[in-house]
Design a protein around this motif. Sequence first.
Motif, PDB file in Angstrom:
ATOM      1  N   THR A 118       0.360  -1.514  -0.226  1.00  0.00           N
ATOM      2  CA  THR A 118       0.091  -0.305   0.150  1.00  0.00           C
ATOM      3  C   THR A 118       0.913   1.532   0.573  1.00  0.00           C
ATOM      4  OG1 THR A 118       0.261   0.119   2.900  1.00  0.00           O
ATOM      5  CG2 THR A 118      -1.557  -0.990   1.130  1.00  0.00           C
ATOM      6  N   ASP A 119       2.378   1.293   0.140  1.00  0.00           N
ATOM      7  CA  ASP A 119       2.629   2.274   0.287  1.00  0.00           C
ATOM      8  C   ASP A 119       4.041   2.071  -0.242  1.00  0.00           C
ATOM      9  OD1 ASP A 119       4.569   4.384   1.412  1.00  0.00           O
ATOM     10  OD2 ASP A 119       4.061   3.623   3.372  1.00  0.00           O
ATOM     11  N   PRO A 120       4.407   3.190  -1.649  1.00  0.00           N
ATOM     12  CA  PRO A 120       5.251   3.260  -2.138  1.00  0.00           C
ATOM     13  C   PRO A 120       6.430   3.324  -2.159  1.00  0.00           C
ATOM     14  CG  PRO A 120       4.123   4.859  -2.799  1.00  0.00           C
ATOM     15  CD  PRO A 120       2.953   4.015  -2.075  1.00  0.00           C
ATOM     16  N   ASP A 121       6.626   4.216  -1.466  1.00  0.00           N
ATOM     17  CA  ASP A 121       7.461   4.352  -0.146  1.00  0.00           C
ATOM     18  C   ASP A 121       8.319   3.896   0.592  1.00  0.00           C
ATOM     19  OD1 ASP A 121       7.711   7.084  -1.747  1.00  0.00           O
ATOM     20  OD2 ASP A 121       5.930   7.879  -0.590  1.00  0.00           O
ATOM     21  N   ALA A 122       7.570   1.830   0.920  1.00  0.00           N
ATOM     22  CA  ALA A 122       8.329   1.610   1.593  1.00  0.00           C
ATOM     23  C   ALA A 122       9.790   0.633   1.041  1.00  0.00           C
ATOM     24  CB  ALA A 122       7.337   0.585   1.939  1.00  0.00           C
ATOM     25  N   ARG A 123      11.147   0.608   2.242  1.00  0.00           N
ATOM     26  CA  ARG A 123      12.118   0.502   1.872  1.00  0.00           C
ATOM     27  C   ARG A 123      11.856  -1.571   2.909  1.00  0.00           C
ATOM     28  NH1 ARG A 123      12.617   5.547   3.422  1.00  0.00           N
ATOM     29  NH2 ARG A 123      13.532   4.518   5.644  1.00  0.00           N
ATOM     30  N   PRO A 124      12.889  -1.889   1.962  1.00  0.00           N
ATOM     31  CA  PRO A 124      13.319  -3.177   2.622  1.00  0.00           C
ATOM     32  C   PRO A 124      14.133  -2.973   3.380  1.00  0.00           C
ATOM     33  CG  PRO A 124      14.865  -2.945   0.360  1.00  0.00           C
ATOM     34  CD  PRO A 124      13.746  -1.561   0.625  1.00  0.00           C
ATOM     35  N   VAL A 125      14.297  -3.934   4.239  1.00  0.00           N
ATOM     36  CA  VAL A 125      14.914  -3.661   5.746  1.00  0.00           C
ATOM     37  C   VAL A 125      15.551  -5.252   6.003  1.00  0.00           C
ATOM     38  CG1 VAL A 125      15.282  -3.653   8.377  1.00  0.00           C
ATOM     39  CG2 VAL A 125      13.534  -2.134   7.033  1.00  0.00           C
ATOM     40  N   ASP A 126      17.647  -5.441   5.502  1.00  0.00           N
ATOM     41  CA  ASP A 126      18.056  -6.313   5.717  1.00  0.00           C
ATOM     42  C   ASP A 126      18.403  -7.241   7.017  1.00  0.00           C
ATOM     43  OD1 ASP A 126      18.302  -6.645   2.724  1.00  0.00           O
ATOM     44  OD2 ASP A 126      19.941  -4.361   3.101  1.00  0.00           O
ATOM     45  N   ASP A 127      18.090  -6.083   7.350  1.00  0.00           N
ATOM     46  CA  ASP A 127      19.148  -6.499   9.138  1.00  0.00           C
ATOM     47  C   ASP A 127      18.396  -6.037  10.288  1.00  0.00           C
ATOM     48  OD1 ASP A 127      20.958  -6.850  11.708  1.00  0.00           O
ATOM     49  OD2 ASP A 127      22.214  -7.829   9.868  1.00  0.00           O
ATOM     50  N   VAL A 128      17.974  -5.972  11.730  1.00  0.00           N
ATOM     51  CA  VAL A 128      17.583  -5.978  12.996  1.00  0.00           C
ATOM     52  C   VAL A 128      17.722  -6.601  13.666  1.00  0.00           C
ATOM     53  CG1 VAL A 128      15.547  -5.953  14.086  1.00  0.00           C
ATOM     54  CG2 VAL A 128      15.277  -5.934  11.935  1.00  0.00           C
ATOM     55  N   ALA A 129      18.642  -5.451  14.614  1.00  0.00           N
ATOM     56  CA  ALA A 129      19.223  -6.045  15.439  1.00  0.00           C
ATOM     57  C   ALA A 129      18.559  -6.333  17.128  1.00  0.00           C
ATOM     58  CB  ALA A 129      20.177  -4.952  16.506  1.00  0.00           C
ATOM     59  N   GLU A 130      17.072  -6.166  16.587  1.00  0.00           N
ATOM     60  CA  GLU A 130      16.253  -5.782  18.339  1.00  0.00           C
ATOM     61  C   GLU A 130      15.059  -5.547  17.898  1.00  0.00           C
ATOM     62  OE1 GLU A 130      15.691  -5.118  23.133  1.00  0.00           O
ATOM     63  OE2 GLU A 130      17.454  -4.473  21.865  1.00  0.00           O
ATOM     64  N   VAL A 131      14.417  -6.460  17.674  1.00  0.00           N
ATOM     65  CA  VAL A 131      12.873  -6.048  17.700  1.00  0.00           C
ATOM     66  C   VAL A 131      11.860  -4.774  18.099  1.00  0.00           C
ATOM     67  CG1 VAL A 131      10.264  -6.743  16.763  1.00  0.00           C
ATOM     68  CG2 VAL A 131      12.196  -8.045  16.099  1.00  0.00           C
ATOM     69  N   THR A 132      11.847  -3.747  17.607  1.00  0.00           N
ATOM     70  CA  THR A 132      11.188  -3.290  18.735  1.00  0.00           C
ATOM     71  C   THR A 132       9.526  -2.445  18.209  1.00  0.00           C
ATOM     72  OG1 THR A 132      11.294  -1.270  16.800  1.00  0.00           O
ATOM     73  CG2 THR A 132      13.171  -1.274  18.453  1.00  0.00           C
ATOM     74  N   PRO A 133       8.506  -1.856  19.468  1.00  0.00           N
ATOM     75  CA  PRO A 133       7.303  -1.720  19.023  1.00  0.00           C
ATOM     76  C   PRO A 133       7.625  -1.051  17.808  1.00  0.00           C
ATOM     77  CG  PRO A 133       7.630  -0.716  21.046  1.00  0.00           C
ATOM     78  CD  PRO A 133       9.455  -1.101  21.257  1.00  0.00           C
ATOM     79  N   GLY A 134       8.700   0.109  17.110  1.00  0.00           N
ATOM     80  CA  GLY A 134       8.413   0.581  15.789  1.00  0.00           C
ATOM     81  C   GLY A 134       8.045  -0.563  15.147  1.00  0.00           C
ATOM     82  N   HIS A 135       8.598  -0.926  14.152  1.00  0.00           N
ATOM     83  CA  HIS A 135       9.084  -2.501  14.154  1.00  0.00           C
ATOM     84  C   HIS A 135       7.971  -3.376  14.047  1.00  0.00           C
ATOM     85  CE1 HIS A 135      13.392  -2.739  15.008  1.00  0.00           C
ATOM     86  NE2 HIS A 135      12.925  -2.232  13.140  1.00  0.00           N
ATOM     87  N   LEU A 136       7.060  -3.071  15.274  1.00  0.00           N
ATOM     88  CA  LEU A 136       5.492  -3.833  14.888  1.00  0.00           C
ATOM     89  C   LEU A 136       4.113  -3.404  14.508  1.00  0.00           C
ATOM     90  CD1 LEU A 136       6.171  -5.411  18.831  1.00  0.00           C
ATOM     91  CD2 LEU A 136       6.097  -7.030  16.519  1.00  0.00           C
ATOM     92  N   ALA A 137       4.603  -2.247  14.657  1.00  0.00           N
ATOM     93  CA  ALA A 137       3.497  -0.528  14.051  1.00  0.00           C
ATOM     94  C   ALA A 137       4.312  -1.047  12.518  1.00  0.00           C
ATOM     95  CB  ALA A 137       3.455   0.750  15.075  1.00  0.00           C
ATOM     96  N   SER A 138       4.776  -0.982  12.265  1.00  0.00           N
ATOM     97  CA  SER A 138       4.649  -0.798  11.091  1.00  0.00           C
ATOM     98  C   SER A 138       4.439  -1.544  10.032  1.00  0.00           C
ATOM     99  CB  SER A 138       6.071  -0.198  10.177  1.00  0.00           C
ATOM    100  OG  SER A 138       7.184  -1.038  10.895  1.00  0.00           O
ATOM    101  N   ALA A 139       4.183  -3.432  10.648  1.00  0.00           N
ATOM    102  CA  ALA A 139       4.480  -4.294   9.863  1.00  0.00           C
ATOM    103  C   ALA A 139       2.907  -4.990   9.851  1.00  0.00           C
ATOM    104  CB  ALA A 139       4.668  -5.752  11.289  1.00  0.00           C
TER     105      ALA A 139
END
Length: 375
Positions: free
Chosen positions: A188-209
């Motif tokens: 739904t978002d054409p500006d979405a960018r891939p994330v290659d590496d996550v050191a630790e899953v944060t609430p921000g990651h969950l919100a964007s998922a």
Amino acid sequence: MTRSTGFTEQALPPWRRAVLKVGSSLLTAPGGALTGTYAEALAAFVARSREAGREVVIVSSGAVAAGRGLATPERGAGLAGRQALAALGQTRLIALWQGFFTAPVAQVLLTHDDLRNRRRYLNARSTLRELLALGTIPVINENDTVAVDELKLGDNDNLAAIVAALVDADLLLVASDIGGLYTANPRTDPDARPVDDVAEVTPGHLASAGGAGSAAGTGGMRTKLEAAIKAAAAGIETVVFDGRDVACVGRLASGVLTGTRLRAPRSRLAARKYWLRHTPAGGRIVVDGGAADALRSRGASLLPGGVVGAEGEFARGDVVEIGDGHTVFARGISQYAAGDVRRIARRHTREIDGVLGYSYGESVVHRDDLVVFPE
């Protein structure tokens, strides 16, 4: 152009045993019938990994979807209908996986209750260890036919994380219908960018998922991140990749990931040792000098022949101290209750069944469930 374009190729974390989670969206055709279109490449990855001396446990969704493809359109509404579809589709799902392998496939149906109850947890653990030792390919699914709460959740991502800890996996591989984690929903978002590496899953990651994923499945990227959190707590890294991208799946067998790597804060061994060291002990098993030396120096399991006795009362599955009468030098999970340990002390492993009338295996404490303190 591949479906995983945008993600940087990186080395897959080293592993010897992995859990591979495959969702319904990768196993069903647009009309809902079971299909091996994407499963074939995933099975080839499993086969190549086994040829390299590695072990893979598959957590597979798809039973309800497979059952729906066999039933009349008006059937399958409501919980009882979905449970019936799961029972109908389960045989087709296992047959699909068996068709890709020459090695035998073993069906294992679990509920979260099996994994919350300590005794049933250990029984499942022992069974899966034995299946791997026999050279089989375990294919695990929730027991949707009877598991009401689990069927409502429909969340095999989190089940896969629990199974990864259950079998002491080094890595959790999550085959998705999307390339990996993005900064926003790429659909739904054409500006979405891939994330290659996550050191630790944060609430921000969950919100964007976001929420649920495809129509065939009931989980989306959020449940995959929740699974990664659970796996990380056990010291297990998670990788998410596009299971529909044949080239991406093929690179996995060569140790190359094109997707998202979700790291664990500490190694699997360190996480398990930390837990064993800090979990309250329910009692103590006293061993002789020979057993103490084997545990300290050779990384052996504790067998009944080296046991002198048991102090205190503890249940099967409890964490216990292990000492030689002078010093407590280890901790571990006992496969037997205190009374049983006393009865089989000094006995040979082949005598366990005759003495107790049953056996939970030859080890009183398995080496994978034991931590030895530094001298």
